[in-house]
Write an enzyme that holds these catalytic residues in place. Sequence first.
Site, PDB file in Angstrom:
ATOM      1  N   SER A  12       0.836  -1.210   0.000  1.00  0.00           N
ATOM      2  CA  SER A  12       0.000   0.000   0.000  1.00  0.00           C
ATOM      3  C   SER A  12       0.867   1.256   0.000  1.00  0.00           C
ATOM      4  O   SER A  12       0.543   2.248  -0.663  1.00  0.00           O
ATOM      5  CB  SER A  12      -0.940  -0.002   1.216  1.00  0.00           C
ATOM      6  OG  SER A  12      -0.214   0.188   2.417  1.00  0.00           O
ATOM      7  N   LEU A  84      11.109  -6.747   4.919  1.00  0.00           N
ATOM      8  CA  LEU A  84      11.323  -7.380   6.224  1.00  0.00           C
ATOM      9  C   LEU A  84      12.722  -7.937   6.464  1.00  0.00           C
ATOM     10  O   LEU A  84      12.998  -8.457   7.537  1.00  0.00           O
ATOM     11  CB  LEU A  84      10.268  -8.487   6.420  1.00  0.00           C
ATOM     12  CG  LEU A  84       8.822  -7.970   6.452  1.00  0.00           C
ATOM     13  CD1 LEU A  84       7.855  -9.117   6.700  1.00  0.00           C
ATOM     14  CD2 LEU A  84       8.662  -6.888   7.518  1.00  0.00           C
ATOM     15  N   ASN A 101      13.867   4.153   5.258  1.00  0.00           N
ATOM     16  CA  ASN A 101      12.889   3.143   5.692  1.00  0.00           C
ATOM     17  C   ASN A 101      11.750   3.813   6.444  1.00  0.00           C
ATOM     18  O   ASN A 101      11.947   4.884   7.032  1.00  0.00           O
ATOM     19  CB  ASN A 101      13.581   2.128   6.623  1.00  0.00           C
ATOM     20  CG  ASN A 101      12.620   1.052   7.116  1.00  0.00           C
ATOM     21  OD1 ASN A 101      11.841   0.503   6.348  1.00  0.00           O
ATOM     22  ND2 ASN A 101      12.655   0.795   8.425  1.00  0.00           N
ATOM     23  N   HIS A 103       8.975   3.060   9.545  1.00  0.00           N
ATOM     24  CA  HIS A 103       8.691   2.148  10.654  1.00  0.00           C
ATOM     25  C   HIS A 103       7.386   2.590  11.317  1.00  0.00           C
ATOM     26  O   HIS A 103       7.209   3.783  11.586  1.00  0.00           O
ATOM     27  CB  HIS A 103       9.825   2.162  11.668  1.00  0.00           C
ATOM     28  CG  HIS A 103       9.642   1.166  12.761  1.00  0.00           C
ATOM     29  ND1 HIS A 103       9.824  -0.189  12.564  1.00  0.00           N
ATOM     30  CD2 HIS A 103       9.268   1.315  14.050  1.00  0.00           C
ATOM     31  CE1 HIS A 103       9.561  -0.819  13.695  1.00  0.00           C
ATOM     32  NE2 HIS A 103       9.216   0.071  14.608  1.00  0.00           N
ATOM     33  N   GLU A 173       1.181   6.959   7.145  1.00  0.00           N
ATOM     34  CA  GLU A 173       2.243   6.578   6.207  1.00  0.00           C
ATOM     35  C   GLU A 173       1.899   7.043   4.793  1.00  0.00           C
ATOM     36  O   GLU A 173       2.720   7.641   4.095  1.00  0.00           O
ATOM     37  CB  GLU A 173       2.423   5.063   6.218  1.00  0.00           C
ATOM     38  CG  GLU A 173       2.907   4.515   7.540  1.00  0.00           C
ATOM     39  CD  GLU A 173       2.995   2.993   7.534  1.00  0.00           C
ATOM     40  OE1 GLU A 173       3.792   2.468   8.323  1.00  0.00           O
ATOM     41  OE2 GLU A 173       2.282   2.344   6.735  1.00  0.00           O
TER      42      GLU A 173
HETATM   43  N1  GRF Z   1       7.333  -1.604   7.872  1.00  0.00           N
HETATM   44  C1  GRF Z   1       5.885  -1.550   7.839  1.00  0.00           C
HETATM   45  O1  GRF Z   1       5.316  -2.541   7.012  1.00  0.00           O
HETATM   46  C2  GRF Z   1       4.046  -2.077   6.556  1.00  0.00           C
HETATM   47  C3  GRF Z   1       3.980  -2.312   5.061  1.00  0.00           C
HETATM   48  O2  GRF Z   1       2.694  -2.093   4.576  1.00  0.00           O
HETATM   49  P1  GRF Z   1       2.423  -2.081   2.993  1.00  0.00           P
HETATM   50  O3  GRF Z   1       3.089  -0.859   2.427  1.00  0.00           O
HETATM   51  O4  GRF Z   1       3.008  -3.349   2.412  1.00  0.00           O
HETATM   52  O5  GRF Z   1       0.938  -2.027   2.861  1.00  0.00           O
HETATM   53  C4  GRF Z   1       3.971  -0.610   6.918  1.00  0.00           C
HETATM   54  O6  GRF Z   1       3.117  -0.390   8.017  1.00  0.00           O
HETATM   55  C5  GRF Z   1       5.383  -0.257   7.288  1.00  0.00           C
HETATM   56  O7  GRF Z   1       5.519   0.738   8.280  1.00  0.00           O
END
Ligand code: GRF
Length: 186
Positions: A12, A84, A101, A103, A173
Site C-alpha cells: 500500500s 522485512l 525506511n 517504521h 504513512e
Molecule cells: N514496515 C511496515 O510494514 C508495513 C507495510 O505495509 P504495505 O506498504 O506493504 O501495505 C507498513 O506499516 C510499514 O511501516
Amino acid sequence: KRIAIFASGAGSNARKIIEHFNHHPRISVELIVCNKPGAGVLNIADEHGIPTLLLDKEQFFRGNAYVDELKADEIDFIVLAGFLWKVPAALIQAYPGKIVNIHPALLPNYGGKGMYGHFVHEAVIANKETESGISIHLVDELYDHGKVVFQASCEVKADDTPETLAQRIHELEHKHFAPVIETLLS
Ligand SMILES: N[C@@H]1O[C@H](COP(=O)(O)O)[C@@H](O)[C@H]1O
C-alpha cells in the site's frame, strides 16, 4: 532521480509512492525489489508497468549481483516500504545515505529485530501507550537505527486493536512517506 522500492507485503505504501511520482518531472519509481513470491506489491508493480526483481535469501545476503543491477539501472535512491529483511553492508556501502525506511512506531521505541507489522501495534497497546505514529529514517547497519528524518504521531484509543491502530498508522504513512521522499531528493 530514479528510485527502487523494496517491499515484502501488500504494497500500500509502494502504491502511494508510485502514484505520487507518476508524472513528476525529476523523480520516478523505476524498480520494485521483493523477497516474497506472490506478494501484493508485485501486482501493483505490474499494474503500473514497473519492472520487478524477486530475490531469495542466497542472492540478497550472500551475493551482490543485484547491487550491480541497481547501479546498471542507474538507481539513485532506495526506499524500504515494508521490507522485512535487514539490509546487508554491501547495499549500504553502495548507497551511503541514500536508503530510507518507514517504521510504524515512534522510534527509538518499538523498533529493532522482530518489531514489525502487528507485533509493533500489539506491544504499543499492551503497554497502554496513548500515542503512536510513524518514523522515517535513513538506513544504517542496525535495525530501525539510522537518523530519523521525519515523525508523525496519532492517538492510541482505549478500545484499539492492533488492526484498528495499524489502519490509523497506514493513513499517516500514506499521507507523509512520498512527500518526505520528495523533500529528501530535492
Ligand atoms: N514496515 C511496515 O510494514 C508495513 C507495510 O505495509 P504495505 O506498504 O506493504 O501495505 C507498513 O506499516 C510499514 O511501516
